[in-house]
Design a protein around this motif. Structure first.
Motif, PDB file in Angstrom:
ATOM      1  N   TRP A   1       0.809  -1.218   0.000  1.00 34.45           N
ATOM      2  CA  TRP A   1       0.000   0.000   0.000  1.00 34.45           C
ATOM      3  C   TRP A   1       0.844   1.271   0.000  1.00 34.45           C
ATOM      4  N   ASN A   2       2.081   1.173   0.488  1.00 28.92           N
ATOM      5  CA  ASN A   2       2.906   2.369   0.619  1.00 28.92           C
ATOM      6  C   ASN A   2       3.950   2.516  -0.485  1.00 28.92           C
TER       7      ASN A   2
ATOM      8  N   MET B   1      -5.269  -4.642   6.190  1.00 30.31           N
ATOM      9  CA  MET B   1      -4.838  -5.366   4.994  1.00 30.31           C
ATOM     10  C   MET B   1      -4.688  -6.863   5.278  1.00 30.31           C
TER      11      MET B   1
ATOM     12  N   LEU C   1      -6.194   4.470   4.231  1.00 34.47           N
ATOM     13  CA  LEU C   1      -6.530   3.355   3.351  1.00 34.47           C
ATOM     14  C   LEU C   1      -7.753   3.676   2.491  1.00 34.47           C
TER      15      LEU C   1
ATOM     16  N   ASN D   1       4.213   3.473  -4.325  1.00 34.28           N
ATOM     17  CA  ASN D   1       3.573   3.922  -5.565  1.00 34.28           C
ATOM     18  C   ASN D   1       4.411   5.040  -6.198  1.00 34.28           C
TER      19      ASN D   1
ATOM     20  N   LEU E   1      -6.607   5.956  -0.351  1.00 35.62           N
ATOM     21  CA  LEU E   1      -5.864   5.207  -1.363  1.00 35.62           C
ATOM     22  C   LEU E   1      -6.811   4.360  -2.209  1.00 35.62           C
ATOM     23  N   THR E   2      -7.824   3.801  -1.565  1.00 32.39           N
ATOM     24  CA  THR E   2      -8.808   2.992  -2.287  1.00 32.39           C
ATOM     25  C   THR E   2      -9.595   3.836  -3.278  1.00 32.39           C
TER      26      THR E   2
END
Length: 355
Positions: free
Chosen positions: A2-3, A352, A226, A5, A229-230
């Motif tokens: 998730w972190n 997660m 989260l 990108n 980000l989603t």
């Protein structure tokens, strides 16, 4: 992960968490450095600083961290000088000044001189990131910063403003939902038409621009990160959550107000600065609210109330201070920056893992 990108790689940060550049003393060197050292991006709120003050503070930050950090600047504004509005405001402010023993300030002329000097400091100090609020600088300014390998980040409160940022050459854009504390970054439309919530704004902006979108407004913990980000953001920008940290330079009355307030106690008002901003409602905002439309614009009104707000803090009169806060004050905690980020990361990893 998730972190991991495009944004985290470009900024050289471990987590897609950016501390908002809150001007007025909240973003101490200790706060900015702590955020960067913990894996996020600390940001110095330099909007009200002189170039010399900014230069000195950046030097102090560099003594505390070797990680990337940013500096946030305000785009200069030149309101129409209206003696009638200034006189009316001074009349309304006189009782506050008399109780606090504050002199009436002089309203001078506004220019780009300070802004131009601030830009020179950023270039000379080779700051990693320069972000802007209250509009978009010229394409020449943006290109000059990018030529110096400085990442430029803009602010938008509508999809249209996000598009303007992209077309101007910004590397990334913060999309500021209506839940956000502090000043609204609206610049291309009346602010009443740009009060779009974060949940609505983020995915629509992400669908219409190609540069990374950074979500802001009401985000306080790992769940908010989260969720953003989603929805299509590549990072979040958080302000209120950092105001109550140990490293924050916010006035103690401000910190206590956030820690003891609820989501229904914030209001968007322009009575403190002439520009709409979200904060905890108090006596000052209630008393001047009926006259809001007749008050001078920013930065004139800001000049007229600066002495009152500063002296109110010294005399422990929070009812006359600006108490900027987003709409999630119940989620604020008195903790270190390191604990704040560690708890967010742990919460995200936990969510997660359940998936």
């Amino acid at each position: 992960m998730w972190n991991n990108n495009e944004l985290t790689r470009t900024l050289g940060i471990r987590y897609p968490i950016i501390q908002a550049g809150m001007a007025g003393g909240t973003t101490t060197p200790e706060l900015v450095a702590a955020v960067s050292n913990a894996g996020g991006l600390g940001t110095l709120g330099a909007g009200y600083m002189t170039a010399d003050e900014m230069n000195e503070t950046i030097t102090k930050i560099k003594e505390l961290t070797d990680r990337p950090f940013g500096v946030n600047l305000f785009i200069p504004e030149f309101p129409e000088h209206c003696d009638e509005k200034i006189d009316k405001a001074n009349e309304l402010l006189r009782p506050f000044r008399e109780k606090l023993n504050v002199a009436e300030p002089q309203v001078g002329l506004y220019s780009t001189e300070t802004f131009d000097k601030q830009l020179e400091v950023i270039i000379q100090q080779r700051v990693a990131v320069c972000s802007f609020t209250f509009g978009v600088p010229s394409k020449e300014v943006i290109q000059r910063l990018k030529q110096e390998n400085i990442v430029v980040i803009g602010t938008a409160t509508t999809v249209n403003e996000a598009i303007i940022n992209e077309e101007s050459g910004m590397n990334m854009v913060v999309v500021q939902g209506s839940e956000a504390g502090g000043h609204r970054g609206t610049f291309a439309s009346p602010f009443t038409e740009a009060m779009i919530g974060t949940m609505s704004l983020v995915p629509q902006a992400a669908d219409h621009v190609h540069i990374p979108v950074i979500a802001a407004g009401g985000i306080m913990d790992g769940r908010g990160v989260l969720a953003a980000l989603t929805l299509g953001a590549q990072a979040v920008q958080m302000g209120t959550a950092f105001v109550t940290t140990v490293e924050s330079g916010a006035k103690q009355q401000h910190i206590e107000a956030i820690l003891t307030s609820t989501e229904d106690q914030t209001v968007v008002t322009s009575v403190f600065s002439g520009k709409p901003a979200r904060g905890i409602q108090n006596e000052f905002s209630r008393e001047l609210q009926p006259y809001e439309q007749s008050l001078p614009d920013y930065p004139v009104m800001n000049t007229l109330t600066t002495g009152i707000r500063g002296e109110a803090a010294k005399q422990n009169r929070p009812e006359w201070m600006h108490l900027w806060s987003g709409q999630s004050p119940r989620m604020s905690k008195k903790q270190t920056v390191n604990d704040l980020l560690a708890n967010m990361v742990s919460q995200i990893d936990g969510i997660m893992h359940k998936r």
